[in-house]
Design a protein around this motif. Structure first.
Motif, mmCIF file in Angstrom:
data_model
loop_
_atom_site.group_PDB
_atom_site.id
_atom_site.type_symbol
_atom_site.label_atom_id
_atom_site.label_comp_id
_atom_site.label_asym_id
_atom_site.label_seq_id
_atom_site.Cartn_x
_atom_site.Cartn_y
_atom_site.Cartn_z
ATOM 1 N N THR A 70 0.894 -1.101 -0.111
ATOM 2 C CA THR A 70 -0.047 -0.068 -0.189
ATOM 3 C C THR A 70 0.934 1.222 -0.056
ATOM 4 N N ALA A 71 1.953 1.035 0.827
ATOM 5 C CA ALA A 71 2.791 2.170 0.922
ATOM 6 C C ALA A 71 3.682 2.667 -0.514
ATOM 7 N N GLY A 72 3.925 1.406 -1.173
ATOM 8 C CA GLY A 72 4.548 1.670 -2.512
ATOM 9 C C GLY A 72 3.561 2.071 -3.622
ATOM 10 N N ARG A 73 2.240 1.713 -3.452
ATOM 11 C CA ARG A 73 1.377 1.999 -4.619
ATOM 12 C C ARG A 73 0.841 3.223 -4.278
ATOM 13 N N THR A 74 0.760 3.686 -2.964
ATOM 14 C CA THR A 74 0.388 5.330 -2.862
ATOM 15 C C THR A 74 1.361 6.301 -3.368
ATOM 16 N N LEU A 75 2.880 5.930 -2.794
ATOM 17 C CA LEU A 75 3.983 6.895 -3.535
ATOM 18 C C LEU A 75 3.921 6.803 -4.843
ATOM 19 N N HIS A 76 3.849 5.602 -5.499
ATOM 20 C CA HIS A 76 3.806 5.530 -7.042
ATOM 21 C C HIS A 76 3.039 6.164 -7.794
ATOM 22 N N ALA A 77 1.750 6.316 -7.332
ATOM 23 C CA ALA A 77 0.776 7.038 -7.788
ATOM 24 C C ALA A 77 0.667 8.659 -7.736
ATOM 25 N N GLN A 78 1.914 9.065 -6.678
ATOM 26 C CA GLN A 78 2.156 10.600 -6.623
ATOM 27 C C GLN A 78 3.459 10.804 -7.577
ATOM 28 N N GLY A 79 4.038 9.835 -8.279
ATOM 29 C CA GLY A 79 4.925 9.960 -9.200
ATOM 30 C C GLY A 79 6.305 9.736 -8.708
ATOM 31 N N VAL A 80 6.407 9.313 -7.399
ATOM 32 C CA VAL A 80 7.535 8.729 -6.702
ATOM 33 C C VAL A 80 8.066 7.475 -7.249
ATOM 34 N N ASP A 81 9.435 7.531 -7.325
ATOM 35 C CA ASP A 81 9.917 6.108 -7.749
ATOM 36 C C ASP A 81 10.338 5.186 -6.560
ATOM 37 N N VAL A 82 9.576 4.026 -6.613
ATOM 38 C CA VAL A 82 9.781 3.028 -5.576
ATOM 39 C C VAL A 82 10.231 1.813 -5.756
ATOM 40 N N LEU A 83 10.938 1.081 -4.712
ATOM 41 C CA LEU A 83 11.259 -0.467 -5.058
ATOM 42 C C LEU A 83 10.552 -1.037 -3.816
ATOM 43 N N VAL A 84 10.060 -2.127 -3.863
ATOM 44 C CA VAL A 84 9.474 -2.936 -2.808
ATOM 45 C C VAL A 84 10.305 -4.222 -2.507
ATOM 46 N N LEU A 85 11.052 -4.439 -1.500
ATOM 47 C CA LEU A 85 12.039 -5.574 -1.443
ATOM 48 C C LEU A 85 11.091 -6.679 -0.534
ATOM 49 N N GLU A 86 11.036 -7.960 -0.820
ATOM 50 C CA GLU A 86 10.186 -9.056 0.049
ATOM 51 C C GLU A 86 11.221 -10.136 -0.026
ATOM 52 N N ALA A 87 11.152 -10.613 1.405
ATOM 53 C CA ALA A 87 11.904 -11.756 1.575
ATOM 54 C C ALA A 87 11.406 -13.107 1.028
ATOM 55 N N ARG A 88 9.940 -13.250 1.186
ATOM 56 C CA ARG A 88 9.541 -14.549 0.751
ATOM 57 C C ARG A 88 9.354 -14.421 -0.806
ATOM 58 N N ASP A 89 9.080 -15.668 -1.296
ATOM 59 C CA ASP A 89 8.898 -15.807 -2.744
ATOM 60 C C ASP A 89 7.325 -15.434 -3.350
ATOM 61 N N ARG A 90 6.591 -14.769 -2.316
ATOM 62 C CA ARG A 90 5.239 -14.201 -2.760
ATOM 63 C C ARG A 90 4.960 -13.075 -2.008
ATOM 64 N N VAL A 91 4.063 -12.228 -2.512
ATOM 65 C CA VAL A 91 3.503 -11.076 -1.683
ATOM 66 C C VAL A 91 2.561 -11.572 -0.707
ATOM 67 N N GLY A 92 1.982 -10.755 0.095
ATOM 68 C CA GLY A 92 0.777 -10.841 0.959
ATOM 69 C C GLY A 92 1.254 -11.055 2.423
ATOM 70 N N GLY A 93 2.450 -11.229 2.936
ATOM 71 C CA GLY A 93 2.618 -11.240 4.242
ATOM 72 C C GLY A 93 1.833 -11.951 5.002
ATOM 73 N N ARG A 94 1.115 -11.678 6.011
ATOM 74 C CA ARG A 94 0.455 -12.450 7.008
ATOM 75 C C ARG A 94 -0.871 -12.904 6.272
ATOM 76 N N THR A 95 -1.156 -12.533 5.059
ATOM 77 C CA THR A 95 -2.235 -13.308 4.206
ATOM 78 C C THR A 95 -1.637 -14.085 3.446
ATOM 79 N N CYS A 96 -2.147 -15.260 3.019
ATOM 80 C CA CYS A 96 -1.533 -16.540 2.553
ATOM 81 C C CYS A 96 -2.684 -17.376 1.902
ATOM 82 N N SER A 97 -3.136 -17.148 0.708
ATOM 83 C CA SER A 97 -4.232 -17.667 0.186
ATOM 84 C C SER A 97 -3.707 -18.527 -0.874
ATOM 85 N N MET A 98 -3.742 -19.905 -0.978
ATOM 86 C CA MET A 98 -3.280 -20.839 -1.781
ATOM 87 C C MET A 98 -4.022 -21.915 -2.222
ATOM 88 N N VAL A 99 -3.972 -21.974 -3.673
ATOM 89 C CA VAL A 99 -4.746 -23.222 -4.350
ATOM 90 C C VAL A 99 -4.025 -24.482 -4.523
#
Length: 463
Positions: free
Chosen positions: A20-49
């Motif tokens: 959300t922070a990245g998307r909000t700044l990106h929408a304002q024209g700010v260049d952002v980079l999001v680094l994630e340790a996992r091999d997926r996004v979502g953090g403490r949400t985890c929906s898997m088929v």
């Protein structure tokens, strides 16, 4: 993407807050980079088929009324929802083994217990409103409330033992932590952020009212889709350097230089990163005193939701367990989700996965009868062992922390800002709180950025 790169804002963590922070700044024209340790996004949400085609919600899954920010994203991304099944009676399993049927948010099977619980709910909600969620440490009795554990408060009340038993179970389910591990001040802050006890524990018109048809992780996938290749997975961060000109974030594949950083991981994990210069003592003391809740989430599948034929909702409460009907409207199968919390979860870690699942099934049999003994599939997520969470559902400030170190929780450290559901003042601990904290961190960074320099190439070209 090169191993070493520059950007305006680097964000650590691709959960709901970081995205959300990245998307909000990106929408304002700010260049952002999001680094994630996992091999997926979502953090403490985890929906898997899973391979068998079942959608399994391993992490956070519910949204409800007044959770306006997460609901806005659900609507924006066109995600479909359905109402949590709640028809029929709920069950309370008492410590002496009795099963009491009730309807609504609190047990009403025993009129004496029900009366005491109603009084307790009113008192807790009123006290929470008095403390508030913005600055609990400013309350005139903050030190006393923070030195009092929830267990001490429960023990001192004139309620019957049945009501006290349920209040302990409520504490374990809500945080999840043992009543003796949680200060009354933290509990009141948490209740204030969620708008009162009944709204937090109920289903209809409450926090457990709605589920996402394709899984709660769909919100994070939508946010990540907006950011595209600005999200980098399998990229654990281990050190953050900063000086007057900016920050350098070091990760396993290189480093990112930026003007600002947003660390969007739980406070205990943020405290494990190395910082140069070192974090201020108050901030470091704070991260040492925040601990993650203890939870194991087990999903148990049956050929059909047999409990409905018995007039049951599938929702039950017990000493260290909590269940809900987890069935999906698109499948005929019946599904129960069981939460093993606190001391019970820590004891379960000494078992094998097979032993844990056998124990869960045995507990379901004790509540829902012999038909619960024959599941066709089980799935579990041991959040205590998740390397990049180390527990769930949220971080908890230990007794004595809010009143002495509370102001350090949300204060930025130089060019480093913090985000995550723990930092929210509305729906802290929930998905909505994570989104709100990401928006607030983005707003704080945007206000500090010199919008005339160091932005994306398109903004630079426009100059």
């Amino acid at each position: 993407m090169p191993e070493n790169c520059d950007t305006d804002v680097v964000i650590v963590g691709a959960g709901l807050a970081g995205l959300t922070a990245g998307r909000t700044l990106h929408a304002q024209g700010v260049d952002v980079l999001v680094l994630e340790a996992r091999d997926r996004v979502g953090g403490r949400t985890c929906s898997m088929v899973e391979d068998d085609g079942r959608l399994v919600e391993y992490g956070g899954q519910w949204i409800g009324p007044t959770q306006d920010r997460i609901n806005a994203l659900v609507e924006e991304f066109g995600l479909t929802t359905f109402t949590q099944y709640s028809d029929g009676g709920n069950l309370q399993r008492t410590e002496d083994g009795r099963l009491l049927r009730y309807h609504g948010a609190i047990p009403t099977g025993d009129p004496v217990v029900a009366a005491d619980l109603m009084e307790a709910m009113v008192e807790l909600t009123a006290l929470a409103a008095e403390v508030g969620a913005e600055a609990p440490w400013t309350h005139p009795q903050a030190a006393v409330l923070d030195a009092t554990t929830v267990e001490s408060w429960i023990g001192a009340q004139p309620y019957c033992e049945g009501a006290k038993e349920w209040l302990r179970a409520f504490t374990r389910a809500l945080f999840p932590a043992e009543p003796g591990e949680v200060s009354l001040l933290h509990a009141l802050f948490y209740i204030a952020s969620g708008g009162g006890v009944e709204r937090m524990i109920g289903v209809i018109n409450s926090a457990q009212e709605t589920r996402l048809s394709a899984g709660a992780m769909g919100v994070s996938l939508g946010l990540a889709g907006v950011l595209g290749d600005r999200v980098r997975l399998s990229c654990p961060v281990h050190r953050i350097d900063q000086d007057e000109s900016g920050v350098v974030v070091h990760h396993e594949q290189g480093r990112v230089r930026a003007r600002y950083a947003v660390v969007a991981v739980p406070p205990p994990l943020a405290g494990r990163l190395r910082y140069s210069p070192a974090l201020p003592g108050l901030r470091d003391q704070l991260t040492q005193r925040v601990f993650m809740g203890s939870a194991i989430k087990t999903t148990v599948v049956y050929p059909e939701p047999f409990w409905r034929a018995d007039g049951l909702s599938g929702h039950s409460t017990g000493h260290n367990t909590l269940t809900f009907d987890q069935s999906h409207p698109d499948r005929a199968e019946g599904v129960l989700v069981s939460f093993t919390d606190c001391d019970a979860a820590r004891r379960a870690l000494r078992m094998s996965p097979e032993e844990r699942q056998q124990q869960v099934v045995a507990e379901l049999v004790s509540v829902f009868g012999p038909k619960a003994a024959q599941p066709i599939a089980t799935y579990e997520k041991v959040w205590l062992e998740e390397e990049w969470s180390r527990g769930c559902y949220t971080g908890i400030l230990s007794p004595g922390t809010w009143s002495t170190l509370g102001p350090a929780l949300r204060e930025p450290v130089g060019r480093i800002h913090w985000a995550g559901t723990e930092y929210a003042t509305v729906w802290s601990g929930y998905m909505d709180g994570a989104v709100r904290s990401g928006e607030e961190a983005a707003a704080a960074v945007a206000s500090e950025l010199d919008m005339g320099a160091g932005l994306s190439e398109s903004v630079e070209a426009a100059r």
